[in-house]
Design an enzyme around this catalytic site. Structure first.
Site, PDB file in Angstrom:
ATOM      1  N   HIS A  80       0.423   4.601   0.779  1.00 18.87           N
ATOM      2  CA  HIS A  80       0.494   5.570   1.903  1.00 18.87           C
ATOM      3  C   HIS A  80       1.308   5.262   2.956  1.00 18.87           C
ATOM      4  O   HIS A  80       1.477   5.965   3.805  1.00 18.87           O
ATOM      5  CB  HIS A  80      -0.861   6.047   2.296  1.00 18.87           C
ATOM      6  CG  HIS A  80      -1.657   5.153   3.226  1.00 18.87           C
ATOM      7  ND1 HIS A  80      -1.708   5.285   4.444  1.00 18.87           N
ATOM      8  CD2 HIS A  80      -2.337   3.983   2.881  1.00 18.87           C
ATOM      9  CE1 HIS A  80      -2.395   4.478   5.007  1.00 18.87           C
ATOM     10  NE2 HIS A  80      -3.025   3.541   3.926  1.00 18.87           N
ATOM     11  N   CYS A  84     -10.230   1.762  21.913  1.00 14.20           N
ATOM     12  CA  CYS A  84     -11.225   2.437  22.386  1.00 14.20           C
ATOM     13  C   CYS A  84     -11.758   3.440  21.272  1.00 14.20           C
ATOM     14  O   CYS A  84     -12.895   3.692  20.993  1.00 14.20           O
ATOM     15  CB  CYS A  84     -10.804   3.426  23.393  1.00 14.20           C
ATOM     16  SG  CYS A  84     -10.189   2.403  24.925  1.00 14.20           S
ATOM     17  N   SER A  89       1.071  -1.120   0.044  1.00 15.86           N
ATOM     18  CA  SER A  89      -0.085   0.110  -0.018  1.00 15.86           C
ATOM     19  C   SER A  89       0.740   1.372  -0.018  1.00 15.86           C
ATOM     20  O   SER A  89       1.723   1.548   0.972  1.00 15.86           O
ATOM     21  CB  SER A  89      -0.990  -0.170   1.190  1.00 15.86           C
ATOM     22  OG  SER A  89      -1.614   1.083   1.442  1.00 15.86           O
TER      23      SER A  89
END
Ligand SMILES: *Cc1c(COP(=O)(O)O)cnc(C)c1O
Length: 395
Positions: free
Chosen positions: A201, A324, A199
């Protein structure tokens, strides 16, 4: 001071890649499938990028398929190998417990569709053992998919050995190399790799573009229906600017890899040595077999999320393994796979460096973190229990 230390999440675009992309969008705007001159000019630019990218990983250009990123490449590799296996009555797939969700969630979906999945353990160091793979391969194994380097703890897997085992047993070997490309030397043919995902990025290229390499002779199935692009295997008009940006960033990354990685490793080791002085803290994952820029620490008695926010207040951009942010309170599956107990795994911090980070930045991070950890421990009920001896320290 502002420090960007989250290069495993994404990287800043390379100026040369950006310039090449702008040129693409303004000058080579034709559709590579069109027969007129602007179209054919775009087709030539596309072909050159394909050849450059192939060369970077030791593949031939016919083995390169452009995708929308690492996630799509992982999905297509796994689904394709699964479909190929099913045709031969093989519905068993082997992977590891620490894969990216693009791999693990695809495997979960396949399990519901009747495939059998074996996930290999990685021990406390975060590394797959080749002998475990050897034992796990069966007559009905269709695919082995093991990541090259882990995105959270940075551990580098023994890919040569794993791929060799698969090659000898004639099982397709795929690797999610999104974190490894431009950081460790890769040659897919020499290393017996059948499929590889990458990938842009993650190496200073643009977002939303990636590659699935598929060795000649391994059949590739489509995820989508549409046009004839990518040798009929991945329809949709090519994102030429992104593809060219990716090729420029990749060539740059490979050309400066040795020099960059030496520099980054030095910064990493200084950071690890400094953070190790904080009591009841520990580096996660093997100290040697890890990506040059990865530092992943656990601090007992604190919440990674709180540490992250306080660091952000001080201008330091990092990441935490506890999830979270994604709306769940479950700690990272990678840290749990290392055998860390739930409450301890919550206190993790990932700092991922690149060649643009400086020694001054490392000093600033090392000046900042100990005070924040102390502050968070002072207000932590878990830490209070540990200090009173009502709970035992794990680290
Ligand atoms: C970032 C990442 C992906 C996903 O790539 P995208 O291009 O963001 O879809 C997959 N695997 C690993 C190991 C990654 O780090």
């Amino acid at each position: 001071m502002n420090v960007y230390a989250d290069n495993a999440a994404t990287t800043k675009i390379s100026p040369a890649a950006l310039e090449a992309m702008t040129k693409c969008m303004t000058e080579y705007f034709g559709n590579p499938s069109s027969l007129h001159t602007p179209g054919q000019t775009a087709a030539e630019v596309l072909q050159k990028a394909r050849e450059d990218i192939a060369e970077c990983i030791g593949a031939s250009f016919q083995e390169i398929y452009f995708t929308s990123g690492g996630t799509e490449a992982d999905n297509q590799a796994i689904r394709s190998a699964a479909a190929l296996g099913a045709k031969k009555g093989k519905k068993h797939i082997i992977s590891s417990t620490i894969e990216h969700h693009a791999v693990l969630h695809t495997l979960n979906a396949l399990e519901k569709e009747g495939y059998e999945i074996t996930l290999l353990d990685v021990g406390t160091e975060g590394i797959v053992k080749p002998e475990d793979l050897e034992k796990a391969i069966r007559d009905d194994t269709a695919l082995v998919t093991i990541m090259y380097a882990n995105n959270e703890i940075g551990t580098i897997q023994p890919i040569d050995e794993l791929a060799k085992i698969c090659h000898e047993k004639k099982v397709i070997f795929h690797t999610d190399a999104v974190q490894a490309v431009c950081h460790v030397p890769i040659n897919v043919h020499e290393q017996n790799i059948d499929m590889l995902s990458l990938s842009a990025h993650k190496f200073h290229g643009p977002r939303g573009i990636g590659v699935l390499y598929v060795r000649k002779g391994v059949r590739l199935f489509n995820l989508m229906e549409g046009g004839a692009q990518e040798r009929n295997r991945r329809p949709g008009t090519e994102n030429l600017a992104a593809i060219v940006g990716m090729s420029v960033a990749m060539k740059e990354g490979i050309a400066s890899m040795e020099e960059d990685e030496k520099k980054v490793e030095k910064l990493r080791d200084k950071l690890i040595a400094g953070l190790s002085k904080i009591p009841h803290s520990r580096l996660n994952g093997d100290a040697k077999k890890r990506l040059p820029g990865n530092v992943n620490f656990i601090f007992e008695g604190i919440e990674g999320e709180s540490l992250l926010l306080l660091l952000d207040n001080k201008g330091i951009a990092a990441s935490s393994g506890s999830a979270c942010t994604s709306g769940s309170l479950d700690p990272s599956h990678v840290l749990l796979a290392l055998g860390l107990p739930h409450e301890v795994a919550h206190g993790s911090l990932r700092l991922s460096l690149c060649e643009e980070n400086t020694e001054e930045e490392i000093d600033y991070i090392l000046d900042t973190i100990p005070g924040i950890v102390e502050y968070l421990r002072d207000i932590s009920p878990v830490w209070e229990d540990l200090e009173k001896g009502e709970k035992e320290h794990v680290i």
